[in-house]
Every structure is written in C-alpha cells, then in structure tokens.
Design an enzyme around this catalytic site. Structure first.
Site, mmCIF file in Angstrom:
data_model
loop_
_atom_site.group_PDB
_atom_site.id
_atom_site.type_symbol
_atom_site.label_atom_id
_atom_site.label_comp_id
_atom_site.label_asym_id
_atom_site.label_seq_id
_atom_site.Cartn_x
_atom_site.Cartn_y
_atom_site.Cartn_z
ATOM 1 N N SER A 73 0.714 6.557 2.874
ATOM 2 C CA SER A 73 1.380 7.540 3.730
ATOM 3 C C SER A 73 2.661 8.057 3.096
ATOM 4 O O SER A 73 3.349 7.350 2.345
ATOM 5 C CB SER A 73 1.723 6.915 5.078
ATOM 6 O OG SER A 73 0.559 6.586 5.784
ATOM 7 N N GLU A 111 -7.148 9.220 17.321
ATOM 8 C CA GLU A 111 -7.590 10.615 17.407
ATOM 9 C C GLU A 111 -8.374 10.998 16.140
ATOM 10 O O GLU A 111 -9.380 11.713 16.222
ATOM 11 C CB GLU A 111 -6.382 11.541 17.589
ATOM 12 C CG GLU A 111 -5.733 11.454 18.963
ATOM 13 C CD GLU A 111 -4.956 10.158 19.185
ATOM 14 O OE1 GLU A 111 -4.519 9.532 18.197
ATOM 15 O OE2 GLU A 111 -4.796 9.757 20.355
ATOM 16 N N GLU A 149 -10.465 -0.978 5.343
ATOM 17 C CA GLU A 149 -9.347 -1.269 6.229
ATOM 18 C C GLU A 149 -9.829 -1.385 7.663
ATOM 19 O O GLU A 149 -9.256 -2.096 8.472
ATOM 20 C CB GLU A 149 -8.301 -0.150 6.094
ATOM 21 C CG GLU A 149 -6.956 -0.482 6.731
ATOM 22 C CD GLU A 149 -5.932 0.626 6.539
ATOM 23 O OE1 GLU A 149 -6.216 1.581 5.804
ATOM 24 O OE2 GLU A 149 -4.864 0.520 7.147
ATOM 25 N N GLN A 170 0.830 -1.207 0.000
ATOM 26 C CA GLN A 170 0.000 0.000 0.000
ATOM 27 C C GLN A 170 0.866 1.259 0.000
ATOM 28 O O GLN A 170 1.682 1.444 0.900
ATOM 29 C CB GLN A 170 -0.891 -0.010 1.250
ATOM 30 C CG GLN A 170 -1.830 1.181 1.364
ATOM 31 C CD GLN A 170 -2.643 1.139 2.659
ATOM 32 O OE1 GLN A 170 -2.218 0.549 3.651
ATOM 33 N NE2 GLN A 170 -3.800 1.757 2.658
#
Lengths: 342, 393
Positions: B129, B380, B244, B126
């Site tokens: 990021s 968060e 995911e 993947q």
C-alpha cells in the site's frame, strides 16, 4: 468430510430435475396451484412412481433414502420448481404404521401434518389441542393441502405432554381457502375425533419438517438469485446493463453470500438430523432460511423493479412462497429463541 | 455428503492438540487470550517452537521444509492453534513471500531466503500500500529506476505491519510508466538496513504501534533482488493476495472469541437479557453456518478446485462475524469498556486492574478489528471480485 453427493443421490437429483423441467414448468405449476384442488393428484402419482416419496424414508421405513441429505436434496429441488404437492405432509408418514406408509410411498394415501394453532406456531408445549379417552379436540390453522388429506398426523396434548395422533380425514371439519403462495390450505376443527396415538415424538417430526422447509427455501432462493442476476445482465437503463452499477452488484453479492450461508445451515441440519444436536441445528436452519428468505425475496423484487410486481412473472410467486415459508412452523424470532433454549 | 472428519483427521487433530498442550507456553497463551501486547521476542519464540516441529511453514512443499499437509490438515491446525490461544504465525515471510518465491523466485533466491524465513534470521514486512494506492493498488507510485546492476528506489509505502521489527521488505515498485498501470510493476526484495530507508510509526486508534510508514530516498537495491521478470510484478501481487485471503474466514478466532464472550457475560447483567441472548445466538448461528461454508471451500480445494472468489465470500462473512463478536464483547462490558489503560496489556504490568476481566481490551479489540473489513482487500473490493468472478457482472 465430503460434500459431494453419492451416486444414488446424484441420479435422484438428476431425475427430479429432468421431471420438473419437463413436466412442472411454470405455466403448469400456476395452473395446478390455482386449480380447485390446489394440487394435482395425477402429478402426485407420477412423482410417487419416480420414487420421490420413497426417497424420503429409510429402508427400515420401507423407503430407500430418508437421511437428512436425501430430504434436503429433494426439497431444494421441489422449492426451486415451486411444487405445491403435499410432500411436507408425506414426511409425517414416518409416524404412521408401515402399511399406511407403504401406501403414502406409492401415492395412494395422502398424509398431512396438522400442527400449528392460533397463537402456537411451533412450540409443542403450548398446544391447546387435547386428547382425552382417545378423542382429539382442537383447531389447527393454515394447514397446507388439508383438503388432499386421507389421514392427518395431529399434534396434541395428552396427560400434560405433547404427542402425535393419527386422525382420519373424515373425522375433521375443514374451513378451506386458497393460500397467498399458491395451492390451498384450511383451518381444521377436530371435535372428539377418534385419535390413535403414534410413537414418534412431536419434536422428531418437527425437526424433519423444519429441515425440509429450510431446504425448500434454499431452492427458492437460488431460483430468485439466478433470475435476478440474469435480469441485471439483460435489463438496460442509461445505456448500460444494470449489472454495471456497483450499488446493484454489491446487493446481488450480499444475496449470494447469505444464500451460501443458508446452504451450509441446511447441510448442518441434514447432517445432525436424528442426533442429539438435531433440534438445535434444525432451529438454526429454519432461522437462517427465514432471515435469508426475507432478504432474497425482497431483493429479488427490488432489483427486478416493476416487472417482479406482476402476477405474470414467475419470480413474484417464488418470492411469495419464500416469504411464507418464513412464517410457518415458527418464524425467525421463534427459532432464534429455540436455538438459545435448546 | 459427510460432515465428519475421517478417523485419520481426528487423530491428526488429537496430535496437534497434544503437541500444543505440551509446547505452547502458558505465558504466551494467556497473553493471546487476554489480548496482551506480544513482543517481537514472543512471536519469534513461537515461530521457533513451530519450526522445531516442522509446522511453521505448513503450506510449503516438503522439500522446502513443509509437513506435506493438505487443505483440511492446515485448517485443523489453524483451528486448534486458535482454540489454544496460540500467537498467530506472522504471515509476511512464511505465508506471503514464501509462496511467492516458491512460484516465481530463482533457485538462488529460494535457497537463500527460504531457510532464513524458517529459522527466523529474516523478519519480513510487506511494501504494497501507498498513501495514494490502497484498494487501487495498481496506481502505486514508488519508483525503481535501473542504474547499472542496481535499482534506485524512491517513494513511500504505508500500513507496513510490524515493519518496525523487519530486516527485509518485499515491495511492489513501478519500473515502467507506459501502458496500463498493472503492466509497469515489479516485485523487489529490499534490505531494510540499506541507506535511505526510514521507518516512521503510525499509531492506530487504539494507541498501538502496529503499522508504519516506510520512506525510500535514493535507496540502492541490487537488480538480483528482483523476483520474476521486470514489469511482471502484478501477477505476483495478485498471487500473493489470494494467499493472504486463505484462512481469512478466521473460524478458529471466532470460535474461541465466542467461547470467551459466553464466559464473560455469565458474570454481567447481560446474563439474563433475552435481547442480548438473541444477538449472541445470531452470531453463533452465523458462525456455525460459516464453519460449514469454510469446510465446503476447503473440500473443493482438496479436490483440486482452485480457491477463487469463494475466498472473498469467506473474507466478507468471516470478518463480519469476528467484528460482531468484538461488538458483543464490548457491549457486555457496558460503561466499563471506557477506561483506556494500554499499559495494562503489557507483560509485567503491576498497576490496578480496572473493571472485570475483559474490560481492559474489549473496546481496544473492537476498534482494532475494524481493520478486518479494510485490509487484505476491503470487503467492498471483495464484493467487486465476487460480482465479476461468480456472477459474471
């Protein structure tokens, strides 16, 4: 696996919601809770007519519900509306005779469960009240709605084991007082009171009571959370609604997360009520409700700020009831250790 | 309201359990139970076994090789696999790219790539990021510039899990710099053998090589490898992220880890420590509650409701529970959590065993699983999602 309520339960829930919204709105509740009696017999009669008491019992018991899910559904709604009438006491009618239970179901006889003692919140094995030769002697503490009782269902030791006994209210000496969370309670002294032994084990009535209290707490949590979310959206400081501040958003989400966990614990306790795992899941539910209840009550007050510190504001009273539920019939530590032992 | 599974679902569970008993090699189960390093071959072996039974891509439609299970069946399968200590299914091809291609891919892409995912020809990783784009994924900077029938890709991806094994990478790339950052992103499939790609290992705090940096220097990618429409990659990215998060509650992992914890503490000083017993009971109650919360979300999904912000709640609570079990497991080891002997977790290790069983991986798992509350959208970020979607903030 199915989490949607049956049609019967949905209708019961709707009826109850409508009744509470129309007849038990906050000013009425405050008036009843602060009255000399600490409850309303008139309201109680209407609730009985609606079938709310009968729904707590199975058909075999003369009711038309009585499953864990019925009890949870009713008490969640009673909690949300901060109802002070003696529903917890009505559950104890499961231990009484059919004739007595029939009267409880129609609202003409009020039963109250007298269990906790000074230093003994829940564990039946530690009870000091004793029955000898059919006479009960002992002191029960902080019994809600004690003055309303016609008949007490009392836990006590007999020949070294705990059991439930029926004692007429006329044989009890009450020291009554108002309660922090509204309504009234009393310490009760039984002095060689005539006691009839009942068949239901103390543990069974405890499990039902713990489920009901946990569900009541759940309803209170939802009310506190809804009001808090609404308040955060409307209250403006620094030119924006409070709901725009991430520190506050995350605290509100923490409330939601833990409330969903509490709902699951109540579902579990309701599902397992009356089975071999009933006691364990009831303890888990009461533990969860106590921990989450304290969190939600504290956060509801904190996130509201000063307004929730006032007597005028309904959430203050919801927070008090929620907190007090954590105290009664065993707190979080007690039920955590019961969960370990069970 | 009924918490029980149907007789059909119970029978289904029995079938899964029986098949696992017959087909999950004990060598693999033992490696998973004792947190040993799994090799690429281990993972491929397990994929092949599941594929031969038709259970590998168990959320794919039947016409593409799925078994036609509903949400509850998938849950039961994952639960049984975790309890049996099966290796987890490597998600990048099967659970991430597969659903994306099924929804957004061309017929040609579906017929080419999907069978290769199933039979293990292609190992996917993947490329989401970047060093400057974590939670703020839309700020990604890796560029893809059109050049004839190709894109020229330049930039850097990071936290690329098991990228060292990968044949292909699916990437979010920037194809436009105008407008909102989300509007200039595309979804591109890139062959890892293309010149200009370099994979560099990142060693994690437990010493493991699990993730990588992937560098792209003038990498030429056929424009046919674009999935969906150019500059519509953000929609695909969000779709993939909700996938995911399915199963992210990790109920099965927590259940088996809790059982392992209980068996380990019986032999330690924690066995008769009431404070420790209370900590274990707290997490056990949270897990019992979590199981039902998870079921409620599954039941809603089976009833047709879209899995929305509830999956964020499951992620938050599920990862907190798993991390707490790891913490208790490590606590149970006391000072014997200290020895750091990573090779003891390799197959065929013949050196001395230090400490009780569990000592070799207690601290490693504790530290490694700090990732649970960071990846897949940090907890968060999940709270931001719940705040917006469920509370209307």
């Amino acid at each position: 696996m199915d989490f949607s309520p049956t049609d019967d339960r949905r209708m019961l829930g709707d009826t109850l919601d409508r009744f509470l919204a129309e007849r038990y709105y906050h000013p009425t509740r405050m008036k009843i809770a602060g009255s000399d009696a600490g409850w309303s017999r008139e309201m109680w009669t209407q609730m009985a007519e609606l079938g709310l008491i009968g729904a707590l019992f199975t058909e075999d018991q003369g009711g038309f519900g009585g499953a864990g899910a019925d009890i949870a559904l009713i008490f969640e709604r009673l909690g949300r509306a901060l109802v002070v009438e003696p529903f917890i006491g009505a559950l104890a009618a499961a231990a009484l005779t059919q004739d007595q239970r029939d009267e409880v179901i129609v609202g003409t006889l009020v039963s109250i469960f007298a269990h906790s003692e000074a230093g003994v919140s829940v564990d039946p094995a530690r009870l000091n009240a004793t029955v000898t030769d059919g006479k009960l002697t002992g002191t029960k503490v902080a019994v809600a709605n004690a003055e309303a009782a016609d008949i007490f269902v009392v836990s006590a030791m007999q020949d070294g084991t705990s059991a439930l006994f029926a004692v007429a209210a006329t044989d009890a000496q009450l020291t009554p007082y108002p309660l922090m969370d509204g309504g009234r309670g009393a310490d009760i002294r039984f002095d060689n009171a005539a006691a009839t032994r009942l068949d239901m084990p103390v543990a069974d009535l405890l499990d039902t009571t713990l489920l009901a209290l946990s569900a009541e707490a759940l309803g209170l949590m939802e009310r506190c959370k809804d009001a808090t979310v609404e308040y955060l959206k409307t209250r403006r400081q620094f030119g924006v609604p409070l709901s725009k501040f991430q520190a506050l958003q995350h605290r509100a989400v923490d409330m939601v997360t833990e409330i969903e966990q509490t709902r699951s614990s109540v579902i579990n306790a309701g599902h397992h009520l009356g089975t071999a795992k009933g006691a364990k899941y009831a303890a888990a539910a009461k533990y969860t409700a106590a921990v989450t209840g304290k969190l939600v009550a504290q956060e509801a007050i904190q996130l509201h700020g000063g307004i929730a510190m006032t007597w005028e504001y309904d959430i203050a009273h919801a927070a008090k009831r929620l907190t007090m539920i954590g105290q009664i019939m065993g707190d979080e530590d007690t039920h955590l250790m019961r969960f370990v032992a069970l | 309201m009924n918490l029980d599974f149907t007789p059909e679902q119970d029978a289904f569970r029995a079938e899964i359990r029986e098949w696992l008993a017959q087909n999950l090699p004990s060598r693999l189960a033992d490696k998973v139970r004792t947190s040993k390093h799994l090799t690429k071959q281990d993972m491929e072996e397990w994929h092949a076994a599941l594929h031969s039974r038709g259970w590998l891509a168990n959320h794919w439609p039947v016409e593409h090789g799925g078994p036609g299970w509903g949400a509850v069946e998938k849950f039961i399968f994952e639960d049984e696999c975790a309890m049996a200590h099966a290796p987890r299914i490597v998600p990048f091809g099967v659970s991430m790219l597969g659903p994306v291609l099924l929804k957004f891919g061309s017929e040609q892409q579906k017929s080419h790539y999907l069978p290769r995912i199933l039979d293990g020809t292609d190992w996917w990783c993947q490329g989401y990021s970047e060093p400057g784009a974590g939670s703020d994924l839309a700020s990604l900077k890796t560029t893809a510039v059109k050049d004839g029938d190709d894109y020229i890709v330049n930039g850097q991806k990071t936290w690329t899990t098991l990228g060292q094994h990968a044949d292909w990478i699916f990437c979010l790339v920037r194809t436009a710099k105008e407008g909102k950052p989300q509007e200039g992103i595309s979804f591109l499939l890139i062959d890892m053998k293309t010149p200009g790609i370099e994979v560099r290992p990142i060693y994690l705090l437990d010493g493991d090589h699990e993730v990588n940096e992937v560098w792209f220097t003038d990498v030429r990618v056929p424009a046919a490898n674009l999935v969906g429409v150019e500059n519509s990659g953000w929609t695909i990215a969000k779709y993939l992220l909700t996938y995911e998060r399915t199963g992210i509650a990790g109920v099965g992992f927590s259940t088996s880890a809790l059982a392992e914890l209980k068996s380990v503490i019986a032999k330690t000083e924690k066995a008769d420590d009431p404070l420790f017993a209370a900590r274990v009971a707290r997490v056990e109650i949270a897990l019992e509650n979590m199981k039902t919360t998870n079921m409620r979300v599954l039941a809603a999904a089976a009833g047709g409701a879209a899995p929305g912000a509830e999956s964020s709640l499951l992620k938050i609570k599920g990862t907190e529970i798993r991390q707490e079990i790891n913490a208790l497991f490590m606590a149970a080891m006391g000072p014997q959590a200290q020895p750091f002997i990573p090779e003891a977790l390799d197959e065929g290790y013949n050196g001395p065993r230090i400490g009780p069983e569990g000592a070799a991986w207690a601290a490693k798992d504790y530290f490694n699983n700090r990732k649970l509350s960071i990846f897949g959208g940090s907890n968060e970020i999940q709270k931001n999602i719940v705040s917006k979607a469920m509370l209307g903030f």
